[in-house]
Design a protein around this motif. Structure first.
Motif, PDB file in Angstrom:
ATOM      1  N   LEU A 301     -12.253 -18.186 -32.102  1.00 42.86           N
ATOM      2  CA  LEU A 301     -10.754 -17.651 -32.135  1.00 42.86           C
ATOM      3  C   LEU A 301      -9.942 -18.441 -33.063  1.00 42.86           C
ATOM      4  CD1 LEU A 301      -9.990 -17.915 -28.304  1.00 42.86           C
ATOM      5  CD2 LEU A 301     -10.934 -15.928 -29.529  1.00 42.86           C
ATOM      6  N   THR A 302      -8.999 -17.605 -33.691  1.00 42.07           N
ATOM      7  CA  THR A 302      -8.125 -18.335 -34.678  1.00 42.07           C
ATOM      8  C   THR A 302      -7.290 -19.447 -34.004  1.00 42.07           C
ATOM      9  OG1 THR A 302      -6.577 -16.546 -34.504  1.00 42.07           O
ATOM     10  CG2 THR A 302      -8.304 -16.085 -36.010  1.00 42.07           C
ATOM     11  N   LEU A 303      -6.806 -20.168 -34.922  1.00 43.27           N
ATOM     12  CA  LEU A 303      -5.877 -21.271 -34.327  1.00 43.27           C
ATOM     13  C   LEU A 303      -4.539 -20.371 -33.765  1.00 43.27           C
ATOM     14  CD1 LEU A 303      -4.733 -23.968 -33.982  1.00 43.27           C
ATOM     15  CD2 LEU A 303      -3.983 -23.990 -36.183  1.00 43.27           C
ATOM     16  N   LEU A 304      -4.055 -19.294 -34.450  1.00 45.30           N
ATOM     17  CA  LEU A 304      -2.881 -18.381 -33.990  1.00 45.30           C
ATOM     18  C   LEU A 304      -3.313 -17.975 -32.524  1.00 45.30           C
ATOM     19  CD1 LEU A 304      -0.261 -17.153 -34.053  1.00 45.30           C
ATOM     20  CD2 LEU A 304      -1.557 -15.338 -35.556  1.00 45.30           C
ATOM     21  N   GLU A 305      -4.423 -17.518 -32.327  1.00 45.44           N
ATOM     22  CA  GLU A 305      -4.689 -16.798 -30.994  1.00 45.44           C
ATOM     23  C   GLU A 305      -4.653 -17.895 -29.984  1.00 45.44           C
ATOM     24  OE1 GLU A 305      -6.035 -13.897 -28.477  1.00 45.44           O
ATOM     25  OE2 GLU A 305      -5.363 -13.793 -30.339  1.00 45.44           O
ATOM     26  N   ALA A 307      -3.114 -20.846 -30.084  1.00 47.83           N
ATOM     27  CA  ALA A 307      -1.775 -21.257 -29.730  1.00 47.83           C
ATOM     28  C   ALA A 307      -0.987 -20.302 -28.950  1.00 47.83           C
ATOM     29  CB  ALA A 307      -1.156 -21.534 -31.007  1.00 47.83           C
ATOM     30  N   ALA A 308      -1.426 -18.887 -29.136  1.00 47.07           N
ATOM     31  CA  ALA A 308      -0.588 -17.801 -28.620  1.00 47.07           C
ATOM     32  C   ALA A 308      -1.032 -17.989 -26.982  1.00 47.07           C
ATOM     33  CB  ALA A 308      -0.825 -16.370 -29.290  1.00 47.07           C
ATOM     34  N   ARG A 309      -2.287 -17.887 -26.840  1.00 48.52           N
ATOM     35  CA  ARG A 309      -2.727 -17.958 -25.484  1.00 48.52           C
ATOM     36  C   ARG A 309      -2.276 -18.942 -24.621  1.00 48.52           C
ATOM     37  NH1 ARG A 309      -9.084 -15.969 -25.217  1.00 48.52           N
ATOM     38  NH2 ARG A 309      -8.912 -13.983 -26.364  1.00 48.52           N
ATOM     39  N   ALA A 310      -2.238 -20.246 -25.195  1.00 44.33           N
ATOM     40  CA  ALA A 310      -1.681 -21.499 -24.512  1.00 44.33           C
ATOM     41  C   ALA A 310      -0.241 -21.112 -24.147  1.00 44.33           C
ATOM     42  CB  ALA A 310      -2.157 -22.776 -25.172  1.00 44.33           C
ATOM     43  N   TYR A 314       0.485 -21.215 -20.042  1.00 48.28           N
ATOM     44  CA  TYR A 314       1.252 -22.469 -19.686  1.00 48.28           C
ATOM     45  C   TYR A 314       2.704 -22.012 -19.572  1.00 48.28           C
ATOM     46  CZ  TYR A 314      -3.304 -24.688 -20.170  1.00 48.28           C
ATOM     47  OH  TYR A 314      -4.644 -24.919 -20.141  1.00 48.28           O
ATOM     48  N   ARG A 315       3.266 -20.722 -20.033  1.00 48.71           N
ATOM     49  CA  ARG A 315       4.498 -20.831 -19.666  1.00 48.71           C
ATOM     50  C   ARG A 315       5.510 -21.589 -20.600  1.00 48.71           C
ATOM     51  NH1 ARG A 315       5.129 -18.964 -13.284  1.00 48.71           N
ATOM     52  NH2 ARG A 315       3.280 -17.492 -13.448  1.00 48.71           N
ATOM     53  N   ILE A 316       4.977 -21.897 -21.834  1.00 51.39           N
ATOM     54  CA  ILE A 316       5.870 -22.638 -22.782  1.00 51.39           C
ATOM     55  C   ILE A 316       6.792 -21.963 -23.180  1.00 51.39           C
ATOM     56  CG2 ILE A 316       5.694 -23.965 -24.716  1.00 51.39           C
ATOM     57  CD1 ILE A 316       2.614 -24.391 -24.261  1.00 51.39           C
ATOM     58  N   CYS A 339      -9.145 -12.208 -15.472  1.00 52.73           N
ATOM     59  CA  CYS A 339      -9.107 -13.702 -14.745  1.00 52.73           C
ATOM     60  C   CYS A 339      -7.641 -14.197 -15.146  1.00 52.73           C
ATOM     61  CB  CYS A 339     -10.077 -14.390 -15.793  1.00 52.73           C
ATOM     62  SG  CYS A 339      -9.586 -15.029 -17.496  1.00 52.73           S
ATOM     63  N   ARG A 340      -6.845 -13.190 -15.363  1.00 50.19           N
ATOM     64  CA  ARG A 340      -5.334 -13.659 -15.601  1.00 50.19           C
ATOM     65  C   ARG A 340      -5.075 -14.402 -16.781  1.00 50.19           C
ATOM     66  NH1 ARG A 340      -2.933 -12.211 -10.628  1.00 50.19           N
ATOM     67  NH2 ARG A 340      -4.071 -10.791  -9.535  1.00 50.19           N
ATOM     68  N   SER A 341      -5.817 -14.834 -17.646  1.00 52.25           N
ATOM     69  CA  SER A 341      -5.474 -15.522 -18.746  1.00 52.25           C
ATOM     70  C   SER A 341      -5.192 -14.208 -19.826  1.00 52.25           C
ATOM     71  CB  SER A 341      -6.540 -16.135 -19.175  1.00 52.25           C
ATOM     72  OG  SER A 341      -7.336 -17.198 -18.523  1.00 52.25           O
ATOM     73  N   ALA A 342      -4.100 -14.898 -20.877  1.00 52.79           N
ATOM     74  CA  ALA A 342      -3.567 -13.855 -21.671  1.00 52.79           C
ATOM     75  C   ALA A 342      -4.653 -13.781 -22.891  1.00 52.79           C
ATOM     76  CB  ALA A 342      -2.242 -14.564 -22.211  1.00 52.79           C
ATOM     77  N   CYS A 343      -4.513 -12.834 -23.676  1.00 43.71           N
ATOM     78  CA  CYS A 343      -5.118 -12.727 -25.106  1.00 43.71           C
ATOM     79  C   CYS A 343      -4.184 -11.856 -25.934  1.00 43.71           C
ATOM     80  CB  CYS A 343      -6.564 -12.053 -24.862  1.00 43.71           C
ATOM     81  SG  CYS A 343      -6.417 -10.561 -23.917  1.00 43.71           S
ATOM     82  N   LEU A 344      -4.106 -12.175 -27.126  1.00 49.93           N
ATOM     83  CA  LEU A 344      -2.991 -11.440 -28.287  1.00 49.93           C
ATOM     84  C   LEU A 344      -3.762 -10.524 -28.980  1.00 49.93           C
ATOM     85  CD1 LEU A 344      -0.230 -12.177 -28.818  1.00 49.93           C
ATOM     86  CD2 LEU A 344      -0.868 -13.275 -30.922  1.00 49.93           C
TER      87      LEU A 344
END
Length: 398
Positions: A301-305, A307-310, A314-316, A339-344
């Motif tokens: 995964l790219t750094l952007l991906e 960071a976006a997922r986190a 984590y509702r930042i 699984c309820r996790s985000a992806c960009l």
């Protein structure tokens, strides 16, 4: 009742005297614009002023035995008026009283404010005269309007605006200034888009019914789902190739029709809806095949991906004051894995079959074969998540 304020004065041509004997109270109504005149001196039985601070009061006369009821008045002006009536009743010198001319009321003063206007032909459409500012319901259909009249946009009390069966191609952003607008009917026009600016306007808090059917709209903006008070949405007979990505945010929506469009599948968020009635008849829905995924996964995964997922997981908190606007827009449409996790932008996409009765009590058949199922998109954030889904799918269909 009467809209015109009652007048306290002396009839025209009556000689001025020293006392209040020639002072009359005149009340005009829509049926009697000339008005009824009541002598005031020593003719007041009682004043009822308990609710004067709310702009209400009643003056009870002795002869004839009538009650003059006053309401919707400015409290200060009402007190001054009652004080003048009391002084006239006591016979005070008319020179000390604020008297007005007792003349028939104008029609505009006694008519109830017009709240509804229906126009169904171009011939009847007002070209030189303004619309009444009191309008709450305006229908202007079959008038061949190519744009929305700026005079309509000044009607701040409008609750229902029906501009169906015209030739309107574009909506001005100033429709969003109609702060009371609850129903907007644009059926059978020439619209090709619905502005994102409208979705960010005060319509967010007021609009409950929207009819965009029989236009030429291909897609609705991302911001469309900010119209969270929508209860009834009609999108039939357009050229829609997709429904809004975050349509599940419309948690008040109960009636949705998008028949005879060009929808190949439904967005993943569609499963969050809770509808009473759903009509998706006549769309070219594709045949779902979970075994043929659209793989957009990038490993690592790219750094952007990451960071976006986190940020989403984590509702930042974020905003345009912290991030470039294009990143904020991307985060707004982040996809959600099983699984309820985000992806960009790194994901696996498939379509699966969903029975529409899972989101709606009443479902209009989607085709002539009696079907009530439609394809819906699913996203996976990793190969692991997709593999787990695939195992379950093959077991249930084995």
């Amino acid at each position: 009742g009467t809209r015109a304020p009652p007048s306290l004065g002396r009839p025209p041509g009556r000689a001025r005297g020293g006392g209040g004997g020639g002072v009359y109270l005149m009340v005009c109504t829509a049926r009697d614009r000339v008005g009824a005149r009541y002598k005031v001196q020593e003719n007041i039985e009682r004043f009822f002023t308990r609710f004067v601070e709310e702009g209400k009061a009643t003056v009870r006369l002795r002869e004839p035995a009538v009650d003059v009821c006053l309401s919707k008045a400015n409290a200060s002006n009402l007190k001054n008026f009652l004080s003048a009536v009391r002084l006239a009743h006591q016979g005070t010198d008319t020179g000390a009283l604020p008297l007005s001319a007792l003349v028939p009321a104008k029609t505009s003063e006694v008519e109830k404010p017009k709240t509804k206007m229906i126009i169904t032909s171009r011939r009847d459409y007002p070209l030189t005269k303004n619309f009444p500012y009191s309008l709450e319901h305006l229908q202007a259909s079959y008038c061949k309007l190519a744009r929305i009249d700026t005079r309509v946009l000044c009607l701040k009390k409008l609750r229902k605006l029906d501009l169906s069966h015209n030739h309107i191609k574009q909506l001005p952003a100033t429709i969003g200034d109609l702060i009371c607008l609850q129903e907007l009917n644009l059926h059978d026009n020439h619209l090709e888009s619905f502005s994102g600016a409208l979705c960010n306007s005060t319509l967010q808090k007021s609009l409950q019914f929207l009819d965009l059917s029989q236009n030429k709209i291909k897609a609705l903006p991302i911001q469309f789902c900010q119209l969270r008070e929508l209860i009834n949405l009609k999108l039939d007979d357009n050229e829609l190739i997709r429904l809004p990505f975050k349509i599940g945010q419309l948690d008040h929506l109960r009636f949705l029709s998008a028949a005879r469009n060009k929808l190949p599948f439904l967005p993943s968020d569609f499963r969050k809806l809770c509808l009473e009635n759903l009509d998706l008849f006549g769309n070219p829905f594709e045949q779902p095949n979970p075994l043929v995924p659209n793989i957009q996964l990038k490993i690592p995964l790219t750094l952007l991906e990451c960071a976006a997922r986190a940020t989403v997981n984590y509702r930042i908190p974020y905003g345009c004051h912290l991030l470039p606007s294009h990143l904020c827009e991307d985060l707004e449409v982040a996809k959600t894995c099983q699984c309820r996790s985000a992806c960009l932008s790194s994901f696996i996409q498939i379509t699966v079959t969903m029975n529409l009765h899972h989101v709606a009590h009443t479902v209009v058949l989607v085709d002539n074969m009696g079907g009530t199922e439609a394809p819906i998109i699913c996203y996976f954030c990793s190969l692991d998540c997709y593999s787990q889904f695939l195992d379950r799918y093959l077991q249930s269909n084995g």
